[in-house]
Design a protein around this motif. Structure first.
Motif, PDB file in Angstrom:
ATOM      1  N   VAL A 176      56.953 -14.340 -75.458  1.00  0.00           N
ATOM      2  CA  VAL A 176      57.895 -13.210 -75.305  1.00  0.00           C
ATOM      3  C   VAL A 176      57.665 -12.798 -73.668  1.00  0.00           C
ATOM      4  O   VAL A 176      58.612 -12.359 -72.802  1.00  0.00           O
ATOM      5  N   VAL A 177      56.404 -12.603 -73.251  1.00  0.00           N
ATOM      6  CA  VAL A 177      56.240 -12.186 -71.603  1.00  0.00           C
ATOM      7  C   VAL A 177      56.560 -13.150 -70.792  1.00  0.00           C
ATOM      8  O   VAL A 177      57.340 -12.742 -69.940  1.00  0.00           O
ATOM      9  N   ARG A 178      56.417 -14.400 -71.292  1.00  0.00           N
ATOM     10  CA  ARG A 178      56.832 -15.641 -70.228  1.00  0.00           C
ATOM     11  C   ARG A 178      58.262 -15.516 -70.146  1.00  0.00           C
ATOM     12  O   ARG A 178      58.643 -15.565 -68.927  1.00  0.00           O
ATOM     13  N   ASP A 179      58.922 -15.523 -71.063  1.00  0.00           N
ATOM     14  CA  ASP A 179      60.587 -15.533 -71.068  1.00  0.00           C
ATOM     15  C   ASP A 179      61.133 -14.349 -70.375  1.00  0.00           C
ATOM     16  O   ASP A 179      61.941 -14.416 -69.507  1.00  0.00           O
ATOM     17  N   LEU A 180      60.481 -13.023 -70.612  1.00  0.00           N
ATOM     18  CA  LEU A 180      60.946 -12.043 -69.842  1.00  0.00           C
ATOM     19  C   LEU A 180      60.802 -12.043 -68.539  1.00  0.00           C
ATOM     20  O   LEU A 180      61.769 -11.710 -67.731  1.00  0.00           O
ATOM     21  N   CYS A 181      59.752 -12.421 -68.161  1.00  0.00           N
ATOM     22  CA  CYS A 181      59.228 -12.687 -66.931  1.00  0.00           C
ATOM     23  C   CYS A 181      60.151 -13.405 -66.147  1.00  0.00           C
ATOM     24  O   CYS A 181      60.744 -12.931 -64.835  1.00  0.00           O
ATOM     25  N   GLY A 182      60.580 -14.513 -66.682  1.00  0.00           N
ATOM     26  CA  GLY A 182      61.717 -15.401 -66.277  1.00  0.00           C
ATOM     27  C   GLY A 182      63.053 -14.854 -65.963  1.00  0.00           C
ATOM     28  O   GLY A 182      63.660 -14.891 -64.926  1.00  0.00           O
ATOM     29  N   LEU A 197      49.567 -12.356 -69.431  1.00  0.00           N
ATOM     30  CA  LEU A 197      49.245 -11.506 -70.936  1.00  0.00           C
ATOM     31  C   LEU A 197      47.505 -12.072 -71.160  1.00  0.00           C
ATOM     32  O   LEU A 197      47.708 -12.901 -71.202  1.00  0.00           O
ATOM     33  N   VAL A 198      46.878 -10.676 -71.003  1.00  0.00           N
ATOM     34  CA  VAL A 198      45.548 -10.895 -71.428  1.00  0.00           C
ATOM     35  C   VAL A 198      45.293 -10.484 -72.987  1.00  0.00           C
ATOM     36  O   VAL A 198      45.733  -9.224 -73.185  1.00  0.00           O
ATOM     37  N   GLU A 234      52.403  -7.014 -90.762  1.00  0.00           N
ATOM     38  CA  GLU A 234      53.790  -7.465 -91.253  1.00  0.00           C
ATOM     39  C   GLU A 234      54.629  -6.058 -90.668  1.00  0.00           C
ATOM     40  O   GLU A 234      55.732  -6.158 -90.106  1.00  0.00           O
ATOM     41  N   ALA A 235      53.717  -5.029 -90.377  1.00  0.00           N
ATOM     42  CA  ALA A 235      54.433  -3.791 -90.085  1.00  0.00           C
ATOM     43  C   ALA A 235      54.256  -3.598 -88.586  1.00  0.00           C
ATOM     44  O   ALA A 235      55.327  -2.927 -87.975  1.00  0.00           O
ATOM     45  N   ILE A 236      53.503  -4.375 -88.050  1.00  0.00           N
ATOM     46  CA  ILE A 236      53.209  -3.891 -86.592  1.00  0.00           C
ATOM     47  C   ILE A 236      53.957  -4.875 -85.398  1.00  0.00           C
ATOM     48  O   ILE A 236      53.943  -4.558 -84.325  1.00  0.00           O
ATOM     49  N   GLY A 237      54.578  -5.963 -85.783  1.00  0.00           N
ATOM     50  CA  GLY A 237      55.330  -6.904 -85.339  1.00  0.00           C
ATOM     51  C   GLY A 237      56.170  -6.362 -84.147  1.00  0.00           C
ATOM     52  O   GLY A 237      56.447  -6.362 -83.105  1.00  0.00           O
ATOM     53  N   ASP A 238      57.368  -5.409 -84.915  1.00  0.00           N
ATOM     54  CA  ASP A 238      58.259  -5.010 -84.232  1.00  0.00           C
ATOM     55  C   ASP A 238      57.903  -3.910 -83.144  1.00  0.00           C
ATOM     56  O   ASP A 238      58.192  -4.066 -82.024  1.00  0.00           O
ATOM     57  N   PRO A 239      57.235  -3.079 -83.538  1.00  0.00           N
ATOM     58  CA  PRO A 239      56.632  -1.999 -82.715  1.00  0.00           C
ATOM     59  C   PRO A 239      55.950  -2.348 -81.254  1.00  0.00           C
ATOM     60  O   PRO A 239      56.207  -2.303 -80.238  1.00  0.00           O
ATOM     61  N   LEU A 240      55.093  -3.568 -81.521  1.00  0.00           N
ATOM     62  CA  LEU A 240      54.412  -4.021 -80.523  1.00  0.00           C
ATOM     63  C   LEU A 240      54.923  -4.844 -79.605  1.00  0.00           C
ATOM     64  O   LEU A 240      55.066  -4.783 -78.333  1.00  0.00           O
ATOM     65  N   THR A 241      56.201  -5.742 -80.139  1.00  0.00           N
ATOM     66  CA  THR A 241      57.109  -6.383 -79.381  1.00  0.00           C
ATOM     67  C   THR A 241      57.983  -5.615 -78.303  1.00  0.00           C
ATOM     68  O   THR A 241      57.771  -5.772 -77.265  1.00  0.00           O
ATOM     69  N   HIS A 242      58.107  -4.378 -79.016  1.00  0.00           N
ATOM     70  CA  HIS A 242      58.862  -3.257 -78.313  1.00  0.00           C
ATOM     71  C   HIS A 242      58.127  -2.897 -77.113  1.00  0.00           C
ATOM     72  O   HIS A 242      58.537  -2.729 -75.963  1.00  0.00           O
ATOM     73  N   LEU A 243      56.882  -2.676 -77.399  1.00  0.00           N
ATOM     74  CA  LEU A 243      55.818  -2.112 -76.407  1.00  0.00           C
ATOM     75  C   LEU A 243      55.610  -3.084 -75.147  1.00  0.00           C
ATOM     76  O   LEU A 243      55.509  -2.865 -74.113  1.00  0.00           O
ATOM     77  N   ILE A 244      55.601  -4.384 -75.742  1.00  0.00           N
ATOM     78  CA  ILE A 244      55.216  -5.507 -74.809  1.00  0.00           C
ATOM     79  C   ILE A 244      56.528  -5.550 -73.885  1.00  0.00           C
ATOM     80  O   ILE A 244      56.177  -5.656 -72.482  1.00  0.00           O
ATOM     81  N   ARG A 245      57.631  -5.600 -74.427  1.00  0.00           N
ATOM     82  CA  ARG A 245      58.883  -5.665 -73.768  1.00  0.00           C
ATOM     83  C   ARG A 245      58.992  -4.626 -72.785  1.00  0.00           C
ATOM     84  O   ARG A 245      59.527  -4.715 -71.566  1.00  0.00           O
ATOM     85  N   ASN A 246      58.692  -3.437 -73.195  1.00  0.00           N
ATOM     86  CA  ASN A 246      58.857  -2.114 -72.178  1.00  0.00           C
ATOM     87  C   ASN A 246      57.904  -2.382 -71.185  1.00  0.00           C
ATOM     88  O   ASN A 246      57.998  -1.928 -69.852  1.00  0.00           O
ATOM     89  N   ALA A 247      56.647  -2.872 -71.365  1.00  0.00           N
ATOM     90  CA  ALA A 247      55.610  -3.157 -70.474  1.00  0.00           C
ATOM     91  C   ALA A 247      56.172  -3.915 -69.249  1.00  0.00           C
ATOM     92  O   ALA A 247      55.965  -3.629 -67.951  1.00  0.00           O
ATOM     93  N   VAL A 248      56.885  -5.051 -69.718  1.00  0.00           N
ATOM     94  CA  VAL A 248      57.134  -5.857 -68.649  1.00  0.00           C
ATOM     95  C   VAL A 248      58.499  -5.524 -68.088  1.00  0.00           C
ATOM     96  O   VAL A 248      58.503  -5.579 -66.689  1.00  0.00           O
ATOM     97  N   ASP A 249      59.564  -4.869 -68.682  1.00  0.00           N
ATOM     98  CA  ASP A 249      60.523  -4.504 -68.133  1.00  0.00           C
ATOM     99  C   ASP A 249      60.349  -3.105 -67.217  1.00  0.00           C
ATOM    100  O   ASP A 249      60.853  -3.284 -66.129  1.00  0.00           O
ATOM    101  N   ARG A 296      49.474  -7.671 -64.686  1.00  0.00           N
ATOM    102  CA  ARG A 296      48.659  -7.849 -65.891  1.00  0.00           C
ATOM    103  C   ARG A 296      48.871  -7.049 -67.077  1.00  0.00           C
ATOM    104  O   ARG A 296      49.113  -5.610 -66.936  1.00  0.00           O
ATOM    105  N   ILE A 297      49.151  -7.628 -68.064  1.00  0.00           N
ATOM    106  CA  ILE A 297      49.289  -6.888 -69.320  1.00  0.00           C
ATOM    107  C   ILE A 297      48.187  -7.002 -70.293  1.00  0.00           C
ATOM    108  O   ILE A 297      48.013  -8.455 -70.633  1.00  0.00           O
ATOM    109  N   LEU A 298      47.502  -6.003 -70.855  1.00  0.00           N
ATOM    110  CA  LEU A 298      46.385  -6.241 -71.826  1.00  0.00           C
ATOM    111  C   LEU A 298      46.804  -6.032 -73.222  1.00  0.00           C
ATOM    112  O   LEU A 298      47.455  -4.778 -73.361  1.00  0.00           O
ATOM    113  N   LEU A 299      46.587  -6.907 -73.931  1.00  0.00           N
ATOM    114  CA  LEU A 299      47.004  -6.563 -75.419  1.00  0.00           C
ATOM    115  C   LEU A 299      45.713  -6.585 -76.368  1.00  0.00           C
ATOM    116  O   LEU A 299      45.090  -7.787 -76.103  1.00  0.00           O
ATOM    117  N   LYS A 300      45.131  -5.726 -76.920  1.00  0.00           N
ATOM    118  CA  LYS A 300      43.893  -5.653 -77.365  1.00  0.00           C
ATOM    119  C   LYS A 300      43.986  -5.096 -78.718  1.00  0.00           C
ATOM    120  O   LYS A 300      44.704  -4.062 -79.001  1.00  0.00           O
TER     121      LYS A 300
END
Lengths: 153, 892
Positions: B265-271, B279-280, B294-309, B328-332
């Motif tokens: 996701v990060v790679r494509d977005l950065c492109g 992404l660490v 199952e429940a955290i996928g969408d919120p996390l995707t959103h946060l990651i996209r936000n962080a890049v964008d 640098r984006i840290l996902l922990k």
């Protein structure tokens, strides 16, 4: 006559067993294959704002099972729980659903061909939920249309 | 094995092969020309196996695509192609399609792969053209692979190898809409779960134990001698708990299943955005319950996209800001205190709080006055309000400003919390906290009428009991709407009996003043909603197992499900938001609780205090900031050991202080139930017996420090006609246990040379005491000075090195700004971090402080914030990571 019967009940043939029980003055029968169990779980926890035909829920060995008010569905007033009240649990498309009956009677063996259409003067609400009438030695057995009953009002 | 089984086997095996291909391809790309042969080989083998079996099964599209991928990978392996973004892109997209085809194997023939084939072929032909892989060679490879299956079938795949022309024409009639990159393939987690044999064996053992226990039980019940029922029930209890634990374990999955998609996701977005980013990922082996995964996928995707964008700047901007062009984006993920924590942190531009406030006002989310009153933290939290977006231009990457609101709602629905912190120029972090599982929820059981209900603890913010006598004062009606006066705020009230149309016992009706008439109010929160729920009685806290309600009840929005209580009865689980809707509670933006507490602390001359009485006539106050927690205990739980009162609890003993033994106070009222104020002194916990709690409220700190002064009592003030003595917990503790302090620093005389020494400048005696006790409790040496001049003199006195300065701003003789300026302009002192603790909060003051060289700005008086900031600053200054001049530079 035959046409009416077929409209009310899909063509069935062969023998059938009914679990029979009393609700109000009616002797009702449910096909035995629908019935999973009959128990004494009649202490129902009401659920606020649920539909009127829902009495509430009971704990069936760890499963929370919805209990319907068969009296209300059949237009016979509201359920009254007594010492003989039983909970008939049926399987409705994967979900267990119970309904309270006033008293359990016998299991009746019958043949589909002996089941007559509900009398024409049976008014709308009840007619919808009945699949037919079977004549017993001592009275009449009204065969429930389980699909309709479980669909609620 | 029949055909279906073979196909199923192929799908499962191929999914295994494809599971890691994305991350592996990304790793190959990251290595660039320095090709890790083993890694490329791994991918090559994976694709090769798929190709082989697909050929055997006559899945021509899969075979063709994997064949071309294999060709490109082969060229990379032989170093004839250097993997770059273009090649990786083509491979990644091909892998996506391949996965989609494998997962929907029956329709794989309908997928148009021609685009991928063309792309891959042009890459292959772009390399040294000497290595075209002719179809016959391919068939041989396929045969190699297939001969392990069935020998006679080997001729079939050969017939099925198509020329490119065939492939294109065959797919022309296929569904074109389905042809491009498929998104959102259904992960295998939904239906199947992998469980280690070890866990299953353990479960099997436990099942055996359970059967044994049942047999014992039946036997004992049958024989009517109830002799060892106790031991059997203990055994059953143990086995049940263990089974519960083991079953929970089977549901655990590593969070990597979610995390693994983010590098892509990060790679494509950065492109797309022309940004650069690493992404660490940390803690990918943390195990979470399937329901959470199952429940955290969408919120996390959103946060990651936000962080890049929104978070990261463009490389040019980063270089201009003196940072490396690559963000640098840290996902922990980590476990802490029985919760799962997920962190998404970027090192981007940070959030400009002033702009947030402006936007919020412009969008009508808050008024200008509200904006002025908001602290930085609350302002940041505005991004979770509905309809908020800070991006000047809406992008299709992070959505249209509905995002953070949805993230918050989703996480809160799971019983979690979301928080954000940000520093301009340094980046933004979003922290998610989630329960370990959604299947078992700690809840409070309450009674209303004849029914019992469960309220998830996550929605409960506090419990308030209004006594019959206080009802007229605290419960009031505004236009038929009941409200509770709670610490100066009006809280809307909902009667559970009314909302559920239950007959309630009379004690709680508005005008009833019965004897037993305490009103129990549960203050609940859900999203922006905060209200008080009136119930008839509170029962225990229980961990309940959530069961769904049947489909007949799907419209009952008041309930989130049902559970079965210990006595076998069903209790319904209340849905706090649904209940509010049912009670037609206007959904208003209620102030955050933290906000109101902070406002209390922030006003210049008051502080949040816990008020209690010892004897019923004498009132005392303790600053909230010092209290770790409150415990409610029974009087008989207190043991006296050698004259020292202790409380046995949680498997350890807690030393207790009785007020009347330490200071001049009347003995405490004898009560069955009393409270213990637990606080921390250094590494120890100690409890102060507080028989009756009165209130928590903002208390003025203009106190009389003479009349009642004695060790343990700071001074006194009059609250609503009651003389209230303000206690100094640390002094009380020192008086009771001087031995505890022999090795710890004495007040104002630093004694532990290895501990960091903090210079404190504060003119208010009250706050000085507070600050000293906060810092000493955390193990620091503290030198307290009464104003800036004294502090400056102390700093210049030789021989005493300090590690950090904590200062007030408004002080006589020399104020905090001047002190900071002097320190920062002295070469030998400028390394010292300066933390201002102040009640001044206006923008100008903050700006002025920053110009003067103040590193951190804290509002009086939040203990946790203070000790955390001090620890962080000390750590940074030890690392030498933050030079004072940099610090001032980045703030302004």
């Amino acid at each position: 006559m035959n046409a009416t019967l077929e409209a009310a009940a899909p063509v069935r043939s062969g023998d059938v067993e009914f679990v029979t029980f009393c609700v109000g003055d009616l002797l009702l029968g449910a096909e035995i294959c629908h019935v999973e169990e009959i128990n004494r779980h009649v202490d129902v926890t009401p659920v606020a704002h649920s539909p009127e035909w829902v009495l509430g829920v009971v704990n069936l060995r760890g499963e929370v099972v919805t209990v319907l008010d068969l009296r209300w569905i059949l237009g016979l007033g509201n359920n009254v729980t007594t010492a003989t009240t039983r909970n008939v649990v049926v399987n409705a498309g994967g979900e267990r659903i119970g309904f309270l009956v006033d008293r359990i009677a016998d299991v009746v063996n019958a043949s589909w061909s002996d089941i007559k259409a509900p009398p024409a003067n049976l008014n709308g609400a009840q007619g919808r939920f009945l699949q037919g009438i079977y004549e017993l030695d001592h009275g009449l057995l009204a065969v429930l249309n389980m699909e309709e009953v479980l669909a609620g009002n | 094995m029949n055909d279906r089984q073979i196909v199923d086997e192929f799908v499962a095996e191929s999914c295994d092969h494809l599971a890691d291909i994305e991350s592996q391809l990304l790793a190959i790309e990251a290595n660039g020309a320095a090709i890790d042969e083993e890694l490329v080989n791994t991918v090559f083998r994976a694709v090769h196996s798929i190709k082989g079996t697909a050929g055997f099964l006559q899945l021509s599209n899969i075979q063709d695509l994997s064949h071309e991928m294999e060709t490109v990978l082969n060229l990379i392996r032989s170093r004839e192609l250097a993997p770059d973004a273009g090649i990786t892109n083509a491979l990644l997209r091909a892998a996506d399609t391949l996965r989609a085809m494998v997962e929907n194997v029956d329709n794989s023939g309908d997928v148009d792969v021609s685009e991928h084939l063309t792309a891959l072929r042009s890459i292959a032909s772009g390399a040294q053209t000497a290595v075209p892989v002719p179809p016959p060679a391919d068939t041989e490879k396929t045969l190699d692979m297939v001969q392990t299956f069935v020998a006679e079938a080997a001729s079939e795949p050969a017939n099925d190898v198509r020329t490119p022309a065939d492939s294109v024409s065959a797919t022309e009639t296929a569904d074109r809409g389905n042809s491009t990159r498929p998104t959102g393939h259904t992960p295998a987690t939904e239906t199947n779960i992998r469980v280690s044999v070890r866990v299953l064996d353990h479960l099997m053992n436990l099942a055996g134990e359970l059967v044994l226990s049942r047999n014992q039980l039946l036997q004992t019940v049958g024989s009517k001698t109830n002799g060892n029922l106790d031991s059997i029930s203990a055994r059953l209890n143990q086995v049940t708990s263990e089974i519960q634990e083991a079953v929970m374990q089977t549901r655990l999955q590593v969070v990597e299943t979610v995390f693994s998609k983010f590098p892509r996701v990060v790679r494509d977005l950065c492109g797309t955005l022309g940004k650069q980013c690493d992404l660490v990922v940390e803690g990918e082996d943390v195990e979470l319950d399937k329901s959470i995964i199952e429940a955290i996928g969408d919120p996390l995707t959103h946060l990651i996209r936000n962080a890049v964008d929104h978070g990261l700047e463009t490389p040019a901007e980063r270089i201009a800001a003196g940072k490396s062009p690559k963000g640098r984006i840290l996902l922990k993920a980590f476990h802490q205190a029985g919760k799962v924590h997920l962190v998404v942190r970027d090192d981007g531009a940070g959030i400009d709080v002033a702009r947030i406030r402006e936007k919020a006002v412009a969008k009508g989310i808050i008024t200008a006055e509200q904006a002025h009153e908001l602290g930085d933290r609350e302002s940041l939290r505005l991004i979770f309000r509905p309809g908020f977006s800070t991006a000047d231009q809406l992008t299709n990457i992070s959505g249209r400003g509905v995002g953070m609101d949805v993230v918050r709602t989703n996480i809160e629905r799971l019983g979690g919390t979301v928080d954000v912190d940000s520093r301009v120029g340094q980046g933004t972090g979003v922290n998610l906290t989630l329960p370990l599982t959604l299947a078992i929820v700690p809840s409070l059981i309450v009674r209303c009428g004849a029914g019992r209900f469960a309220i998830p603890q996550a929605s409960i913010s506090e419990l308030v009991r209004v006594k019959a006598g206080e009802r007229a004062d605290k419960l009031q009606c505004v236009n038929d709407a009941e409200v509770l006066r709670l610490r100066g705020n009006l809280l809307p009230l909902v009667r559970l009996s009314g909302a559920l149309r239950l007959p309630s016992s009379g004690a709680n009706t508005p005008d009833h003043t019965g004897v037993a008439g305490n009103t129990n109010i549960i203050v609940v929160e859900s999203g922006h909603l905060r209200y008080g729920l009136i119930v008839d009685a509170l029962h225990d806290s229980e961990e309940i197992v959530v069961k769904p309600l049947g489909k007949n009840m799907k419209d009952c929005r008041c309930f989130a499900g049902a559970t079965i209580l210990g006595d076998g009865q069903v209790a319904l689980i209340l849905d706090v938001a649904g209940l509010a809707a049912q009670a037609s509670l206007a959904i208003r933006e209620e102030k955050d609780r933290s906000e109101s507490v902070e406002t209390m602390a922030a006003s210049a001359d008051s502080q949040a205090m816990l008020l209690f009485t010892n004897a019923s006539t004498e009132q005392f106050a303790v600053p909230m900031g010092l209290i770790s927690r409150l415990e409610r205990i029974r009087g008989d739980q207190i043991d006296s050991v050698g004259g020292q009162e202790v409380l046995q609890y949680r498997g350890a003993s807690l030393t207790l202080l009785s007020l009347e033994k330490q200071i001049r106070a009347l003995p405490r009222a004898e009560q069955q139930r009393l409270y213990v104020i637990v606080f921390r002194v250094g590494q120890r916990e100690i409890g102060l017996i507080a028989p009756q709690l009165t209130d928590i409220r903002a208390v003025p700190t203009e106190i009389d420090t003479t009349s009642f002064r004695e060790p343990g009592v700071v001074g006194s003030l009059v609250l609503e006609g009651k003389t209230t003595r303000l206690l100094d917990l640390l002094e009380l503790c020192r008086a009771a246990h001087p031995d505890w302090f022999e090795h710890a620093p004495q007040a104002e005389t630093p004694a532990a040379p290895h501990a960091p020494t903090i210079l404190l400048a504060e003119d208010s005696g009250f706050f000085r005491k507070q600050l000293v006790s906060f810092l000493q409790a955390d193990g620091y040496n503290v030198l307290a000075c009464e104003d800036g001049q004294i502090a400056w003199d102390a700093l210049r006195r030789p021989g005493q090195p300090y590690d950090l300065i904590v200062t007030d701003l408004e002080m006589p003789h020399m104020n905090g700004f001047d002190l900071a300026k002097r320190v920062k302009s002295d070469p030998s002192l400028r390394r010292l971090p300066i933390i201002a603790v102040t009640s001044l909060a206006s923008e100008e003051d903050v700006e002025r402080g920053r110009k003067a060289g103040i590193d951190e700005y804290l509002i009086k008086l939040d203990r946790d914030q203070l000790v955390n900031t001090v620890a962080e600053r000390l750590r940074l200054s030890r690392l030498g990571a933050v030079q004072p001049q940099n610090t001032t530079g980045r703030i302004s």
